[in-house]
Design a protein around this motif. Sequence first.
Motif, PDB file in Angstrom:
ATOM      1  N   ASN A 295       5.037   0.187  -8.057  1.00 48.92           N
ATOM      2  CA  ASN A 295       4.565   1.545  -7.829  1.00 48.92           C
ATOM      3  C   ASN A 295       3.074   1.701  -8.103  1.00 48.92           C
ATOM      4  OD1 ASN A 295       6.177   3.484  -6.774  1.00 48.92           O
ATOM      5  ND2 ASN A 295       7.368   3.757  -8.637  1.00 48.92           N
ATOM      6  N   VAL A 296       2.625   1.153  -9.220  1.00 46.40           N
ATOM      7  CA  VAL A 296       1.221   1.322  -9.599  1.00 46.40           C
ATOM      8  C   VAL A 296       0.310   0.589  -8.619  1.00 46.40           C
ATOM      9  CG1 VAL A 296      -0.491   0.778 -11.361  1.00 46.40           C
ATOM     10  CG2 VAL A 296       1.698   1.762 -12.022  1.00 46.40           C
ATOM     11  N   VAL A 297       0.641  -0.680  -8.343  1.00 45.73           N
ATOM     12  CA  VAL A 297      -0.193  -1.444  -7.420  1.00 45.73           C
ATOM     13  C   VAL A 297      -0.148  -0.809  -6.026  1.00 45.73           C
ATOM     14  CG1 VAL A 297      -0.563  -3.689  -6.343  1.00 45.73           C
ATOM     15  CG2 VAL A 297       0.083  -3.554  -8.737  1.00 45.73           C
ATOM     16  N   GLY A 298       1.063  -0.407  -5.607  1.00 46.43           N
ATOM     17  CA  GLY A 298       1.204   0.221  -4.300  1.00 46.43           C
ATOM     18  C   GLY A 298       0.390   1.503  -4.192  1.00 46.43           C
ATOM     19  N   PHE A 299       0.419   2.289  -5.258  1.00 46.69           N
ATOM     20  CA  PHE A 299      -0.334   3.546  -5.246  1.00 46.69           C
ATOM     21  C   PHE A 299      -1.835   3.270  -5.170  1.00 46.69           C
ATOM     22  CE2 PHE A 299      -1.721   7.617  -7.347  1.00 46.69           C
ATOM     23  CZ  PHE A 299      -1.322   8.423  -6.294  1.00 46.69           C
TER      24      PHE A 299
END
Lengths: 318, 295
Positions: A295-299
């Motif tokens: 989620n963090v990397v994708g965001f």
Amino acid sequence: MEQAVHEKLRDSSKRSKHSVWREYKKYRGLLLLLLPGIVFYSVFHYAPLYGIQLAFKEFRIMDGIAGSPWVGFKHFNTMFFVSNQFGTILKNTLIISFLHIVFGFPAPIVLALLFNEIRLKVFKRVTQSISYLPHFLSWIILAGLLTTILSPSTGIVNQLIASLGFEPIYFLGDPNYFRFTLVVSGIWKEIGWGTIIYLAALASVDPHLYEAAVVDGANRWRQTLSITIPCLLPVISIMLLLRIGGILDAGFDQILNLYNPAVLKVSDILDTYVYRVGIGQFQYGLTTAVGLFKNVVGFMMILFANYAIKKMGQEGLF
Amino acid sequence: MFRLKRKTKGEAFFDLFNNFGMLLVCFATLYPIWYVLVNAFNEGQDGMRGGIYWWPRVFSLESFEAVFQSSGIMTAMGITVAKTVLGTLIHVFFTAMVAYAFSRKNLIGGKIYIFVGTVTLFFGGGLIPTYLLMRDLQLLDNFMVYIIPAMFSFFDLIIFMTFFREIPDGLEEAAKIDGANDWSILLRVVLPVSMPVIATIALFHGVYQWNDYFAGVIYMNNMDMQPIQTYLYRVVAQSSSNQMVAAIPGGIGKTVTSQSIKLATMVVTTLPIVLVYPFLQKYFVKGMMIGSIKG
């Protein structure tokens, strides 16, 4: 003098409070219609954020999310340094996504350009409609369809291969072919639907450009190179940036429905890992950590894509 | 006006090539579906030999009879129909209501809501926290797990909002002068003139509900409440189709195989979508356009 200013300030703040109240009263009915939406959002989109703390906890069913003990970065440590699974699933995710981008991304652009060159209107409309159809079939159905047509013994594809004198290929069971199968079946399902946005962009190209080009003696190939493609470029770059922003999404539904133990090593991606290990083996802490990483990397990737799109002078997502 | 030039040789060749290529695209799209169809209508035992490409070799409806006699499949079908109808009605109404409030200019904090909604398109809690939430909400093994979490979508809200903003203000002002409140304006004025967008969203969501298998896989352990797609997932992905034959009541000849029942179930599951598709696809495309331009 000073007092007068004070007076004025107080007065205006009073008025603004008053006007917020008045605004509220004026929109009370509308706010009432909005409220269920806000409740829905708080519960189904923001409440799960509370559960992210599981990434730093050892989940115990009896204690629930709040009562489970903190374990710091233990799960991240396991993920990055202890278990070697994470490296494999991250690599698989990136490779599969990359293959989808390299082969799957240009496919609808080419098809849209070819649609655009069809002269017979009826034929164009029918072809387009047919090509959208697979988008509406679920991956479950496609999995059944693919296992049928790709069956090594009775499937039509392998019977064709056999009739040419080659050995049958286990498209869904051979690690050398599985990713290829993913890419091709992905294209088959989405190529037609993907053309819609490019066709919309093509429809908005000023026809005068083509008329002028004809006067200048440009043939259709020349027109495509010098008018059509340049007009499509902004849309293409936005779509490409968004696709790159979503690189950690390698197609959960597709893989979940097609993979099997024989090809797990080349097809297990972040999402399938979280599902299989998290829900299947109750490793809530570890898989929440993997999910959080994604989620963090994708965001951050999406923020980057958004930034790049705005840099190009286009309207971004936020 | 200038006249179109006669086609050059190269262009004529290209047109021929392109039209042929497009026929090939249509064929490649439709043939796999046709292949499944003719094999489903072929007798199961005979079909094991393969080689059925264009037409059933031994025509038989037994696989379909078996499907319609299997209580497991029929129950699952009923669940799918129920969740598609109910889920779509609620989704359309709920999303339209919130979108209407959104679409009014000057609503207090308008921009904040948009931001709050957009963020969730790209950032969420992830699978496990969501699963635990559903558990805490008592939605596991509960039919409403198909309906409630899916009753609202920000993407659909944007499509609705785009449409609502095009409605002339005069209509609502007239109603307001007549003493209508926001609720009755929405019901009596806005929704009746919004049928095209309602149809679009209903179709999108209807297909979503019809096709969704994951809610059934993850939140539903009660086999009597799984939709047909989940049923198929368990049969196809976990290749447990022998249980399928075992579950078929006796009396059917031995010609039915697990593969032929699987194919027949796929056909029955997909047929409704393929049948309504030609009539509805223009709505899909329109919705997609609005969504992609504004989203």
